[in-house]
Design a protein around this motif. Structure first.
Motif, PDB file in Angstrom:
ATOM      1  N   ILE A 133       0.823  -1.058  -0.235  1.00  0.00           N
ATOM      2  CA  ILE A 133      -0.087   0.347   0.054  1.00  0.00           C
ATOM      3  C   ILE A 133       0.912   0.803  -0.582  1.00  0.00           C
ATOM      4  O   ILE A 133       1.550   1.598   0.640  1.00  0.00           O
ATOM      5  N   PRO A 134       0.965   2.196  -1.087  1.00  0.00           N
ATOM      6  CA  PRO A 134       1.723   3.409  -1.004  1.00  0.00           C
ATOM      7  C   PRO A 134       1.201   4.366   0.470  1.00  0.00           C
ATOM      8  O   PRO A 134       0.547   4.219   1.008  1.00  0.00           O
ATOM      9  N   VAL A 173      -2.936   4.118   5.868  1.00  0.00           N
ATOM     10  CA  VAL A 173      -3.828   4.700   7.741  1.00  0.00           C
ATOM     11  C   VAL A 173      -3.011   3.615   8.522  1.00  0.00           C
ATOM     12  O   VAL A 173      -2.465   2.864   8.516  1.00  0.00           O
ATOM     13  N   LYS A 174      -2.577   5.016   9.968  1.00  0.00           N
ATOM     14  CA  LYS A 174      -2.081   4.494  10.964  1.00  0.00           C
ATOM     15  C   LYS A 174      -3.005   3.201  11.580  1.00  0.00           C
ATOM     16  O   LYS A 174      -4.088   3.047  11.647  1.00  0.00           O
ATOM     17  N   PHE A 175      -1.908   2.423  11.952  1.00  0.00           N
ATOM     18  CA  PHE A 175      -2.710   1.033  12.911  1.00  0.00           C
ATOM     19  C   PHE A 175      -3.546   1.872  14.382  1.00  0.00           C
ATOM     20  O   PHE A 175      -2.133   2.573  14.991  1.00  0.00           O
ATOM     21  N   PRO A 176      -3.563   1.592  14.757  1.00  0.00           N
ATOM     22  CA  PRO A 176      -4.616   2.151  16.247  1.00  0.00           C
ATOM     23  C   PRO A 176      -3.762   1.749  17.150  1.00  0.00           C
ATOM     24  O   PRO A 176      -3.054   0.457  17.070  1.00  0.00           O
ATOM     25  N   ILE A 177      -3.637   2.185  18.089  1.00  0.00           N
ATOM     26  CA  ILE A 177      -2.073   2.075  18.944  1.00  0.00           C
ATOM     27  C   ILE A 177      -3.561   1.001  20.102  1.00  0.00           C
ATOM     28  O   ILE A 177      -4.705   0.761  20.421  1.00  0.00           O
ATOM     29  N   LYS A 217     -13.459  -1.610  15.352  1.00  0.00           N
ATOM     30  CA  LYS A 217     -14.426  -0.940  14.695  1.00  0.00           C
ATOM     31  C   LYS A 217     -13.408  -0.319  13.930  1.00  0.00           C
ATOM     32  O   LYS A 217     -13.572  -0.089  12.608  1.00  0.00           O
ATOM     33  N   GLU A 218     -12.658   0.329  14.298  1.00  0.00           N
ATOM     34  CA  GLU A 218     -11.292   0.697  13.392  1.00  0.00           C
ATOM     35  C   GLU A 218     -10.969   0.183  12.339  1.00  0.00           C
ATOM     36  O   GLU A 218     -10.306   0.527  11.458  1.00  0.00           O
ATOM     37  N   ARG A 248       2.067   2.951  10.328  1.00  0.00           N
ATOM     38  CA  ARG A 248       0.889   2.670   8.722  1.00  0.00           C
ATOM     39  C   ARG A 248       1.066   1.695   8.943  1.00  0.00           C
ATOM     40  O   ARG A 248       1.551   0.702   7.980  1.00  0.00           O
ATOM     41  N   ILE A 249      -0.475   1.174   8.440  1.00  0.00           N
ATOM     42  CA  ILE A 249      -0.607  -0.380   7.624  1.00  0.00           C
ATOM     43  C   ILE A 249      -0.421  -0.549   6.107  1.00  0.00           C
ATOM     44  O   ILE A 249      -1.080   0.519   5.513  1.00  0.00           O
ATOM     45  N   ARG A 250       0.865  -0.664   5.273  1.00  0.00           N
ATOM     46  CA  ARG A 250       1.371  -1.701   4.320  1.00  0.00           C
ATOM     47  C   ARG A 250       0.885  -2.437   3.417  1.00  0.00           C
ATOM     48  O   ARG A 250       0.932  -2.669   2.292  1.00  0.00           O
ATOM     49  N   TRP A 251       0.298  -3.088   4.289  1.00  0.00           N
ATOM     50  CA  TRP A 251      -0.074  -4.414   3.521  1.00  0.00           C
ATOM     51  C   TRP A 251      -1.119  -5.494   4.668  1.00  0.00           C
ATOM     52  O   TRP A 251      -0.778  -5.193   6.105  1.00  0.00           O
ATOM     53  N   GLN A 252      -2.121  -5.972   4.325  1.00  0.00           N
ATOM     54  CA  GLN A 252      -2.843  -7.193   5.397  1.00  0.00           C
ATOM     55  C   GLN A 252      -3.546  -8.400   4.455  1.00  0.00           C
ATOM     56  O   GLN A 252      -3.597  -8.362   3.073  1.00  0.00           O
TER      57      GLN A 252
END
Length: 203
Positions: free
Chosen positions: A27-28, A33-37, A155-156, A175-179
């Protein structure tokens, strides 16, 4: 978000935990998006927050340095452990010599009884620990636990089915770059292993 076990099980029977296919490419950064803490605890009772990123503060001097790539494997029920292993084991084998890569397996415990302090402390003592062979080399397999209500966290991340496993590859900024989801397939695993070196090369 509050659907029951039988709905999750019915869905699991249909697709075996594969609620969606993993990303084929990274993912560019601009679109990530940021991963929630989330706060986690080790089996020795030490707690810290994930992800460990450039914007976060280290809890103490024993905490690891900020990695360039982090694989976070999320498990809400014990039944998903085999799914997590299908991603985590090949990942660990591929990057075992990399100091700037981290691997965390996060088990979520939401039972009211198990979250009570005396029970939680007892539970942490008997929780499984990584095998010695899992931590040979700079890359360590770290098993951690998160207690309490995770409704807003789920939920996030749009996590509804608690019986499947969830895998996220994060960059140094959290940041989430792959899932990926469920068990790794022969077609999906190479995408994880090829995206990780790209994060190691980013400035």
């Amino acid at each position: 978000m509050n659907r029951g076990y039988f709905a999750d099980m019915s869905e699991l029977r249909k697709h075996g935990g594969k609620i969606a296919m993993a990303n084929k490419i990274i993912i560019p950064a601009m679109a990530a998006v940021k991963f929630p803490i989330i706060e986690v605890e080790q089996s020795d009772g030490q707690s810290f927050k994930l992800p460990i990123s450039c914007s976060g503060k280290k809890v103490n001097q024993n905490m690891p340095s900020v990695p360039k790539a982090t694989l976070l494997c999320l498990s809400f029920r014990a039944s998903s452990q085999a799914m997590i292993d299908s991603w985590g084991v090949p990942f660990r084998n591929a990057f075992c010599d990399k100091e700037d890569v981290h691997l965390y397996e996060v088990s979520f415990i939401d039972s009211w009884l198990l979250c009570r302090k005396p029970i939680k402390q007892l539970l942490l003592r008997i929780m499984r620990k990584p095998k010695s062979e899992d931590n040979q080399g700079p890359l360590r397999r770290q098993i951690v636990y998160s207690f309490g209500d995770h409704y807003y966290f789920r939920k996030e991340l749009k996590i509804m089915n608690l019986l499947t496993g969830y895998v996220f590859l994060l960059d140094k900024f959290g940041r989430i770059r792959w899932q990926g989801f469920g068990a790794a397939t022969p077609e999906e695993l190479p995408s994880l292993l090829s995206c990780t070196p790209l994060l190691l090369e980013e400035k």
